[in-house]
Design a protein around this motif. Sequence first.
Motif, short mmCIF file in Angstrom:
data_model
loop_
_atom_site.label_atom_id
_atom_site.label_comp_id
_atom_site.label_asym_id
_atom_site.label_seq_id
_atom_site.Cartn_x
_atom_site.Cartn_y
_atom_site.Cartn_z
N TYR A 184 0.81 -1.21 0.00
CA TYR A 184 0.00 0.00 0.00
C TYR A 184 0.86 1.27 0.00
O TYR A 184 0.48 2.30 -0.55
CB TYR A 184 -0.86 -0.11 1.26
CG TYR A 184 -1.66 1.08 1.66
CD1 TYR A 184 -2.73 1.50 0.87
CD2 TYR A 184 -1.40 1.75 2.85
CE1 TYR A 184 -3.48 2.58 1.26
CE2 TYR A 184 -2.16 2.83 3.24
CZ TYR A 184 -3.20 3.24 2.45
OH TYR A 184 -3.94 4.30 2.84
N LEU A 212 0.77 5.32 -1.46
CA LEU A 212 0.22 6.12 -0.36
C LEU A 212 0.39 7.63 -0.55
O LEU A 212 -0.59 8.39 -0.47
CB LEU A 212 0.91 5.67 0.95
CG LEU A 212 0.69 6.52 2.18
CD1 LEU A 212 -0.73 6.34 2.66
CD2 LEU A 212 1.66 6.14 3.28
N GLN A 252 -1.43 9.19 -3.56
CA GLN A 252 -2.87 9.17 -3.27
C GLN A 252 -3.24 10.28 -2.30
O GLN A 252 -4.24 10.96 -2.47
CB GLN A 252 -3.27 7.82 -2.67
CG GLN A 252 -3.54 6.75 -3.70
CD GLN A 252 -4.15 5.50 -3.07
OE1 GLN A 252 -4.66 5.53 -1.96
NE2 GLN A 252 -4.08 4.40 -3.79
N TYR A 253 -2.42 10.43 -1.29
CA TYR A 253 -2.67 11.49 -0.31
C TYR A 253 -2.69 12.85 -0.99
O TYR A 253 -3.56 13.69 -0.73
CB TYR A 253 -1.60 11.45 0.78
CG TYR A 253 -1.76 12.52 1.83
CD1 TYR A 253 -2.62 12.33 2.90
CD2 TYR A 253 -1.06 13.72 1.75
CE1 TYR A 253 -2.78 13.30 3.86
CE2 TYR A 253 -1.22 14.70 2.71
CZ TYR A 253 -2.08 14.49 3.76
OH TYR A 253 -2.25 15.45 4.71
N LEU A 255 -11.47 7.26 2.14
CA LEU A 255 -11.64 5.92 2.69
C LEU A 255 -12.60 5.08 1.86
O LEU A 255 -12.45 3.87 1.74
CB LEU A 255 -12.15 6.00 4.14
CG LEU A 255 -11.35 6.90 5.09
CD1 LEU A 255 -12.03 6.99 6.45
CD2 LEU A 255 -9.94 6.36 5.24
N ASP A 310 -9.23 -0.20 10.13
CA ASP A 310 -8.20 0.44 9.32
C ASP A 310 -7.75 1.75 9.93
O ASP A 310 -8.03 2.84 9.44
CB ASP A 310 -8.71 0.66 7.89
CG ASP A 310 -7.63 1.25 7.00
OD1 ASP A 310 -6.46 1.27 7.41
OD2 ASP A 310 -7.98 1.70 5.89
N SER A 319 -5.28 4.52 7.60
CA SER A 319 -5.88 5.48 6.66
C SER A 319 -6.73 6.49 7.39
O SER A 319 -6.74 7.67 7.05
CB SER A 319 -6.76 4.76 5.63
OG SER A 319 -6.16 3.61 5.20
N GLN A 320 -7.47 6.01 8.40
CA GLN A 320 -8.34 6.95 9.14
C GLN A 320 -7.50 8.04 9.79
O GLN A 320 -7.84 9.21 9.76
CB GLN A 320 -9.15 6.18 10.19
CG GLN A 320 -10.12 5.19 9.57
CD GLN A 320 -10.68 4.22 10.59
OE1 GLN A 320 -10.39 4.28 11.78
NE2 GLN A 320 -11.50 3.28 10.11
N TYR A 370 -6.23 10.61 7.10
CA TYR A 370 -7.18 11.47 6.40
C TYR A 370 -8.13 12.23 7.31
O TYR A 370 -8.76 13.19 6.88
CB TYR A 370 -7.97 10.65 5.37
CG TYR A 370 -7.11 10.23 4.21
CD1 TYR A 370 -6.60 11.18 3.33
CD2 TYR A 370 -6.77 8.90 4.00
CE1 TYR A 370 -5.78 10.80 2.27
CE2 TYR A 370 -5.96 8.52 2.94
CZ TYR A 370 -5.47 9.48 2.09
OH TYR A 370 -4.65 9.12 1.05
#
Lengths: 279, 306
Positions: free
Chosen positions: A121, A125, A128-129, A144, A212, A215-216, A219
């Motif tokens: 991932y 990462l 994507q961020y 998410l 998860d 990711s939480q 973001y």
Amino acid sequence: MVKAIANSNLLRHLFIIVLGILMLYPVLWLVSSSFKPNQLIFSEPGLWPKEWTFNNYVKGWAGFQGISFGQFFLNSAMISILCVLGNIITCSLAAFAFARLKFKLSKLWFALMIVTIMLPYHVTLIPQYIIFSELNWLNTYYPLIVPKWLATDSFFILLMVQFIRGIPRELDESAIIDGCNLRSIYVRIMLPLLLPALITTAIFTFIWTWDDFFSQMIYISKIDLFTVQLGVRALFDPSGSSDWGALLAMSALSLIPISLIFMFFQKYFLEGIATTGFK
Amino acid sequence: MKIKSARNSLASDHNRTAYLFLTPWLIGFFCLTLGPMMASLYFSLTKYNLLNSPSWIGLGNYVKILSDDETFRNSLFLTFKYVLFSVPLKLIFALIVAMILNKGLRGLGIYRTVYYLPSLLGGSIAIAIVWRQIFAGDGVVNDFLGWFGIKGPSWISHPDYVIYTIIMLTIWQFGSAMVIFLAGLKQVPTELYEASSIDGAGKGRQFFNITLPLLTPVIFFNLVMGIINSFQAFTPAFVIGDGRGGPLDATMFYTLYLYLKGFSFFDMGYASALAWIMLLIIGFLTAIVFTTQKYWVFYSDDQGGK
């Protein structure tokens, strides 16, 4: 002879039971401590509280900065359910195409799909961020949820492809002769037969989304958007000054949804991991 | 003529429907996987802090990581240690318990459930917090050791021991591998055992010559997924440590270092380079396991004889 077997049977049972208690101990400790008053949590080693209190739950549930844990549970539930729907729908569409349809470049796409299963991932990462922050999606649930609606969990595509390959082709062929088009074969024949694989996908998507934390954390930073995991983490202060009662009470609650799902769908778990090798 | 055009229209119907059905996946593949991969490869060759646009520095990040980054070396070593201990031990433990449970015990279903539950709950923050408390100075483990007159240290704040508490948390979650082994054991034909015991093979030989070879495909799969997953472990190190790699970088797992570089120091170029090095390492390890498979993984003919 018989005695030796009986003895070894006894030993085996003993081993299994002791191990079982060890396995459950951390969970039991969590539940029992969540009902103990703060000053007894670390001083009383026994699992059965000498003094019961529900105060931890009341304090914990109140949350912080005016946002209660009820809100965090709602947030987590909403995210998890939307992710489940996304995975079920988009992964089954892709799986049907890979397993049953003849199309150009199908081998190439399939190979690429398999490669993405093994991809860590972290390689995607940071870009994507950046993409999500350019879209102004920080502190929203889109980062998410949207990936699940774009079938990025290719593991589940493979699971469903293998499931569909086990469904006799005669079913689709006779449906075509009866005048069904491909879309209605997917809806009327595949989806109902895929149900066990869909349930497995739903269960694991729910659990993985619920847990998860990474990711939480990346973001979401606004408290009213917090998930259960973020809420529990916020109650926890690594330097040691946490309100342990409230923290353990909310920790215990955070495990309930997953435990309930496990109880109701046990069969699918055990079959699902046995046939696919899931976690 | 009519048949041919019908066939053509069927083929084009297949093509159209397939691409329609694959649209979400294709968008995801290009926008969230392939595109970002290329972007992170580019970022890894730049200095980039999100605020200013990336400035090209060639292989600078890689050179710095490989030649002059103590924390990188430590975190790589720590992560290797974690993978090397936790993956094999978890599999061995899962196999032993599966063998014991496979002997036809009463109440198998209950034991299976009890052993499986930790692998479901283990990924949560809650369990990581509990774990931290169990191994703390005043935790249950030290209470237990106290019965034997041993005064244990605070396992989680001692730099030499904290990694082993994280390894134990991973081994505790052996249940899912065990369920897979149980399913594999059920498929071993009993005739094989009967025939071999007529030939005079003892239990030990049966295990090494029948059971183990037939389980190697399952072991192989678990090994590959175990290496890939445990290399990416984050939550346990983040919660059991102090979230910044401490004590003394003893919980600085590779992913935690990457996270801190990217999201605390906003050194996105450096973090991207770390991500690509990680991809190469995981790819390399997986390739090694794959190339050794012809020496030890046994596929019976009815599974396709690969």
